[in-house]
Design an enzyme around this catalytic site. Structure first.
Site, PDB file in Angstrom:
ATOM      1  N   LYS A 277       0.861  -1.182   0.000  1.00 51.63           N
ATOM      2  CA  LYS A 277       0.000   0.000   0.000  1.00 51.63           C
ATOM      3  C   LYS A 277       0.898   1.233   0.000  1.00 51.63           C
ATOM      4  O   LYS A 277       1.766   1.369   0.865  1.00 51.63           O
ATOM      5  CB  LYS A 277      -0.899  -0.015   1.250  1.00 51.63           C
ATOM      6  CG  LYS A 277      -2.066   0.945   1.181  1.00 51.63           C
ATOM      7  CD  LYS A 277      -3.138   0.482   0.186  1.00 51.63           C
ATOM      8  CE  LYS A 277      -4.419   1.268   0.334  1.00 51.63           C
ATOM      9  NZ  LYS A 277      -5.155   0.938   1.572  1.00 51.63           N
ATOM     10  N   HIS A 278       0.718   2.111  -0.960  1.00 53.85           N
ATOM     11  CA  HIS A 278       1.525   3.316  -1.084  1.00 53.85           C
ATOM     12  C   HIS A 278       3.023   3.006  -1.077  1.00 53.85           C
ATOM     13  O   HIS A 278       3.806   3.640  -0.377  1.00 53.85           O
ATOM     14  CB  HIS A 278       1.181   4.316   0.016  1.00 53.85           C
ATOM     15  CG  HIS A 278      -0.245   4.768  -0.013  1.00 53.85           C
ATOM     16  ND1 HIS A 278      -0.829   5.330  -1.131  1.00 53.85           N
ATOM     17  CD2 HIS A 278      -1.227   4.707   0.924  1.00 53.85           C
ATOM     18  CE1 HIS A 278      -2.092   5.612  -0.877  1.00 53.85           C
ATOM     19  NE2 HIS A 278      -2.361   5.235   0.359  1.00 53.85           N
ATOM     20  N   HIS A 526      14.448   5.675   0.116  1.00 54.15           N
ATOM     21  CA  HIS A 526      13.772   6.970   0.308  1.00 54.15           C
ATOM     22  C   HIS A 526      12.781   7.247  -0.804  1.00 54.15           C
ATOM     23  O   HIS A 526      12.732   6.532  -1.779  1.00 54.15           O
ATOM     24  CB  HIS A 526      14.814   8.094   0.378  1.00 54.15           C
ATOM     25  CG  HIS A 526      15.692   7.999   1.591  1.00 54.15           C
ATOM     26  ND1 HIS A 526      17.021   7.649   1.511  1.00 54.15           N
ATOM     27  CD2 HIS A 526      15.429   8.172   2.896  1.00 54.15           C
ATOM     28  CE1 HIS A 526      17.546   7.641   2.731  1.00 54.15           C
ATOM     29  NE2 HIS A 526      16.592   7.957   3.591  1.00 54.15           N
TER      30      HIS A 526
END
Length: 526
Positions: A277-278, A526
């Site tokens: 998710k995301h 990141h």
């Protein structure tokens, strides 16, 4: 301004739709000029064609390396129509205008992708083709240039509508595409050369891609976006077949890529499932079957799994498909799916099913590119893979065999969690994940909190982090993050090590009776 096409030069390696296109040109009175294999293909179909060697007065030379590099070819392309001086010079040297250039390049990218040797790759570097394309594109005021069969119909449509002519608007659009094509082609060649030479930071670096499809929007509705294929042979979203469902969005593609890369990290030794998710995993597990692995992954965070992406490391069977379709899922991706599974997914119209044919190799090299203001940030793919032999036990207690297996599993998952990353795992499944926090202790606490919430929702007597192991993507700068994991019930820790306070962290682990190993490698994401 429209310009009539009277002479066309055709030289293509991809002969898709060549014959009907050339026949349509001939029927409109266009003289056909061609080279080598293209000329033979046209002549075999009964089309009248003039060889380039007949035009230039020179034979194709040096195994075909020199055939179109001649003033009677490039002069016919570059002479400015209506320029009296150019017209006079062309007439003096017997140079007639060429109005249409149809060229697609030697298949360099495909040759590299199939793993061909050095010499074979070199032979597939086109020289005359890019020169023809660039010359025709520069003089688009008078010349139409076509670099792929997909544009044949567009050109014929205009010619039929304008008495055998094309419009300046079309010629400009085709010229823009032509320069993009040669740029991407040269980019592939230069990057291949850099790789063969072992150059990690070449003085000039470019990246090219071909439009796969435009997207409705980007991360948000006000952002424009499109998906470009780089030509990399790596299996994944670019190579996958979509069996059903509406078009994939920018976020779908990003999350699906993250899910498939993660599940590939776990290999094919055991059935494995990752739920994303995301771009962050909310559950990852291995099991005896894909169905079991999915259920174990789902238990980690069933709330976040709703509307997520599911990646599997093997062909999806009916049992796994039945479980996955019990909640709303955006995308499912796997190497393959059985006909029964495909039929089950078909009942869910909003679910997209992708099959990629194979798993990507987590150890394979590659480049990751990110745009910054005024530049590109380029790094190699994180291909670091840890085995038990790489681990260094730094505590008084050594990990048990089951702890060791779970630590290796958890560290593989942590590699794909946004930093700061903390992953709790037990029995081959994640039980708590903390992602993307500004401090590592927050990630440790959030992961434990989410695990406790999941346990409460399932009616479990205690949080699943009790008796788990914990993985950290980078070192613990202080002992507080480790102590938070111990408080959550973790019994063993895997982390890179390398902090100035490693001794304090090791001492804290010993005091709590934890086993801890250092990997010597970190996985910031990141």
């Amino acid at each position: 301004m429209t310009l009539r096409i009277r002479r066309a030069l055709l030289s293509v390696s991809d002969k898709t739709d060549l014959i009907p296109f050339a026949r349509a040109l001939a029927e409109m009175g266009v003289e056909l000029i061609s080279t080598g294999g293209t000329s033979a293909a046209l002549r075999n179909e009964g089309l009248a064609v003039k060889d380039v060697s007949e035009l230039t007065g020179f034979p194709e030379m040096l195994d075909g390396r020199v055939k179109t590099l001649h003033p009677k070819v490039h002069g016919g392309l570059l002479a400015v129509r209506g320029n009296a001086e150019h017209d006079a010079q062309a007439a003096a040297h017997g140079i007639a205008p060429i109005d249409l250039v149809v060229v697609n390049l030697y298949p360099f990218e495909a040759t590299v992708a199939k793993g061909a040797g050095y010499d074979d790759c070199i032979e597939n570097i086109d020289i005359g083709g890019p020169a023809l394309i660039r010359g025709a594109a520069k003089n688009h005021a008078g010349v139409t240039v076509v670099v792929e069969p997909a544009d044949y119909a567009r050109v014929l449509e205009e010619m039929r509508a304008h008495g055998g002519a094309t419009t300046l608007e079309l010629r400009k659009a085709l010229a823009a595409k032509a320069y993009a094509r040669t740029a991407a082609y040269d980019s592939a060649i230069s990057n291949w050369f850099a790789a063969t030479l072992g150059e990690e930071t070449p003085a000039w670096r470019t990246f090219g891609g071909r439009l796969k499809y435009p997207l409705r929007y980007g991360e948000n509705p006000h952002q424009r976006a499109a998906f470009y294929a780089s030509g990399d042979a790596r299996p994944g979203v670019a190579s996958a077949v979509q069996h059903q469902g509406k078009e994939l969005s920018y976020n779908n593609l990003n999350d699906t890529d993250a899910a498939y890369e993660l599940v590939a990290e776990l290999g094919t030794g055991k059935p494995a499932v990752a739920i994303i998710k995301h771009a962050n995993p909310c559950g990852v597990a291995t099991g005896a079957t894909l169905q079991e692995a999915y259920l174990k992954a789902l238990r980690c965070d069933p709330v976040s799994a709703f509307g997520g992406i599911v990646a599997l490391n093997g062909p999806i069977d009916a049992a796994a498909a039945e479980e996955i379709t019990k909640i709303f899922t955006e995308v499912v991706i796997a190497p393959a799916a059985t006909p029964e599974a495909v039929a089950i997914f078909a009942a869910k119209k909003n679910l997209r099913l992708l099959t990629a044919g194979a798993l990507p190799d987590p150890k394979a090299q590659g480049a990751i590119v990110r745009s910054l203001a005024g530049g590109l940030l380029v790094q190699s793919r994180d291909d670091g893979v840890i085995t038990a032999a790489d681990l260094k036990v730094v505590t008084k207690r050594k990990p048990t065999e089951s702890e060791l297996a779970d630590m290796l599993f958890a560290f593989k998952v942590a590699k794909h969690v946004k930093s700061n990353a903390i992953v709790y795992a037990k029995a081959g499944a994640t039980v708590g994940i903390g992602a993307g926090q500004m401090s590592r202790i927050d990630s440790a606490r959030i992961a434990a909190l989410k695990a406790a919430d999941a346990a409460q929702a399932m009616g479990a007597k205690e949080p699943p982090t009790r008796g788990s192991v914990v993985a950290s993507d980078a070192f613990f700068p202080f002992a507080d993050g480790l102590l938070a994991a111990a408080e959550a019930g973790a019994t063993a820790v895997i982390q890179p090590g390398g902090s100035m306070r490693d001794d304090e962290v090791i001492a804290a682990a010993d005091e709590k009776g934890l086993a801890m190993v250092f990997t010597g490698i970190r996985h910031f994401r990141h």
